[in-house]
Design a protein around this motif. Structure first.
Motif, short mmCIF file in Angstrom:
data_model
loop_
_atom_site.label_atom_id
_atom_site.label_comp_id
_atom_site.label_asym_id
_atom_site.label_seq_id
_atom_site.Cartn_x
_atom_site.Cartn_y
_atom_site.Cartn_z
N LYS A 285 0.83 -1.20 0.00
CA LYS A 285 0.00 0.00 0.00
C LYS A 285 0.87 1.25 0.00
CE LYS A 285 -1.58 1.66 3.69
NZ LYS A 285 -2.18 2.04 4.95
N ASP A 286 1.90 1.24 0.82
CA ASP A 286 2.78 2.41 0.89
C ASP A 286 3.54 2.62 -0.40
OD1 ASP A 286 1.94 2.96 3.42
OD2 ASP A 286 3.67 2.10 4.43
N LEU A 287 3.96 1.55 -1.06
CA LEU A 287 4.64 1.69 -2.34
C LEU A 287 3.72 2.29 -3.39
CD1 LEU A 287 6.76 -1.56 -2.52
CD2 LEU A 287 7.60 0.78 -2.47
N PHE A 288 2.47 1.87 -3.38
CA PHE A 288 1.50 2.43 -4.33
C PHE A 288 1.32 3.93 -4.10
CE2 PHE A 288 -2.91 3.58 -5.27
CZ PHE A 288 -2.91 3.39 -6.64
N ARG A 289 1.19 4.33 -2.85
CA ARG A 289 1.01 5.75 -2.52
C ARG A 289 2.25 6.58 -2.84
NH1 ARG A 289 -4.38 6.57 -1.98
NH2 ARG A 289 -5.26 5.06 -0.56
N VAL A 290 3.42 6.03 -2.56
CA VAL A 290 4.67 6.74 -2.81
C VAL A 290 4.92 6.87 -4.31
CG1 VAL A 290 7.18 6.55 -2.58
CG2 VAL A 290 5.73 6.22 -0.60
N ILE B 108 3.84 15.26 4.51
CA ILE B 108 4.28 14.62 5.74
C ILE B 108 3.89 13.14 5.78
CG2 ILE B 108 2.25 15.31 7.06
CD1 ILE B 108 5.81 15.19 8.43
N LYS B 109 2.72 12.80 5.25
CA LYS B 109 2.30 11.39 5.24
C LYS B 109 3.18 10.56 4.31
CE LYS B 109 -2.52 12.13 6.42
NZ LYS B 109 -3.91 11.94 5.98
N THR B 110 3.53 11.13 3.17
CA THR B 110 4.38 10.41 2.23
C THR B 110 5.78 10.23 2.81
OG1 THR B 110 3.11 11.38 0.44
CG2 THR B 110 5.17 10.32 -0.15
N TRP B 111 6.28 11.24 3.52
CA TRP B 111 7.58 11.09 4.17
C TRP B 111 7.53 9.98 5.21
CZ3 TRP B 111 11.76 12.18 1.96
CH2 TRP B 111 11.93 13.34 1.23
N ASP C 297 11.34 15.95 -6.46
CA ASP C 297 11.09 17.28 -5.92
C ASP C 297 10.59 17.14 -4.48
OD1 ASP C 297 10.68 19.95 -5.61
OD2 ASP C 297 8.87 20.05 -6.84
N LYS C 298 11.36 17.62 -3.54
CA LYS C 298 11.01 17.47 -2.13
C LYS C 298 9.74 18.24 -1.77
CE LYS C 298 15.74 16.99 -0.52
NZ LYS C 298 16.76 17.57 0.35
N SER C 299 9.45 19.31 -2.50
CA SER C 299 8.30 20.13 -2.15
C SER C 299 6.97 19.46 -2.46
CB SER C 299 8.37 21.48 -2.87
OG SER C 299 8.29 21.27 -4.27
N ARG C 300 6.95 18.47 -3.34
CA ARG C 300 5.71 17.78 -3.68
C ARG C 300 5.36 16.70 -2.67
NH1 ARG C 300 4.57 15.69 -9.36
NH2 ARG C 300 2.61 15.48 -8.30
N ILE C 301 6.28 16.37 -1.81
CA ILE C 301 6.07 15.27 -0.87
C ILE C 301 5.57 15.83 0.45
CG2 ILE C 301 7.18 13.38 0.34
CD1 ILE C 301 9.10 13.17 -1.97
#
Length: 101
Positions: free
Chosen positions: A9-14, A37-40, A31-35
């Motif tokens: 699930k996490d791989l799909f979201r990432v 807090i949940k994705t981090w 691009d760090k700005s598109r990520i």
């Protein structure tokens, strides 16, 4: 209390915002700005508990999801709303009983 994570699930979201290489177990962040807090948090779980590696790569390509990238946000939202409305009418037991007889 922390949420329980699931690797697939996490791989799909990432993979929505990063490039994921399943053969090398590598996550390429463009691009760090598109990520958010949940994705981090998902990336952190994959790196520390699932033996994935994360690198910053300016040339990383994000996989394009069909033709949704060309549609505007409003069009996508409108289509999703239409699906919900039709599903509710089709799932109604009373309307099925009236249609059968």
């Amino acid at each position: 209390m922390a949420k329980k994570h699931d690797e697939s699930k996490d791989l799909f979201r990432v993979s929505r915002v990063c490039s994921v290489d399943y053969n090398d177990k590598l996550i390429r962040v463009r691009d760090k700005s598109r990520i958010g807090i949940k994705t981090w948090g998902r990336i952190d779980f994959l790196v520390h508990y699932c033996n994935w590696h994360c690198i910053y790569d300016r040339t990383a390509a994000i996989s394009d999801r069909s033709d949704e990238s060309t549609k505007s946000y409003r069009e996508i939202k409108k289509e999703n709303k239409q699906r919900k409305l039709t599903d509710k009418r089709d799932g109604n037991k009373r309307s099925k009983a009236k249609a059968q007889g």
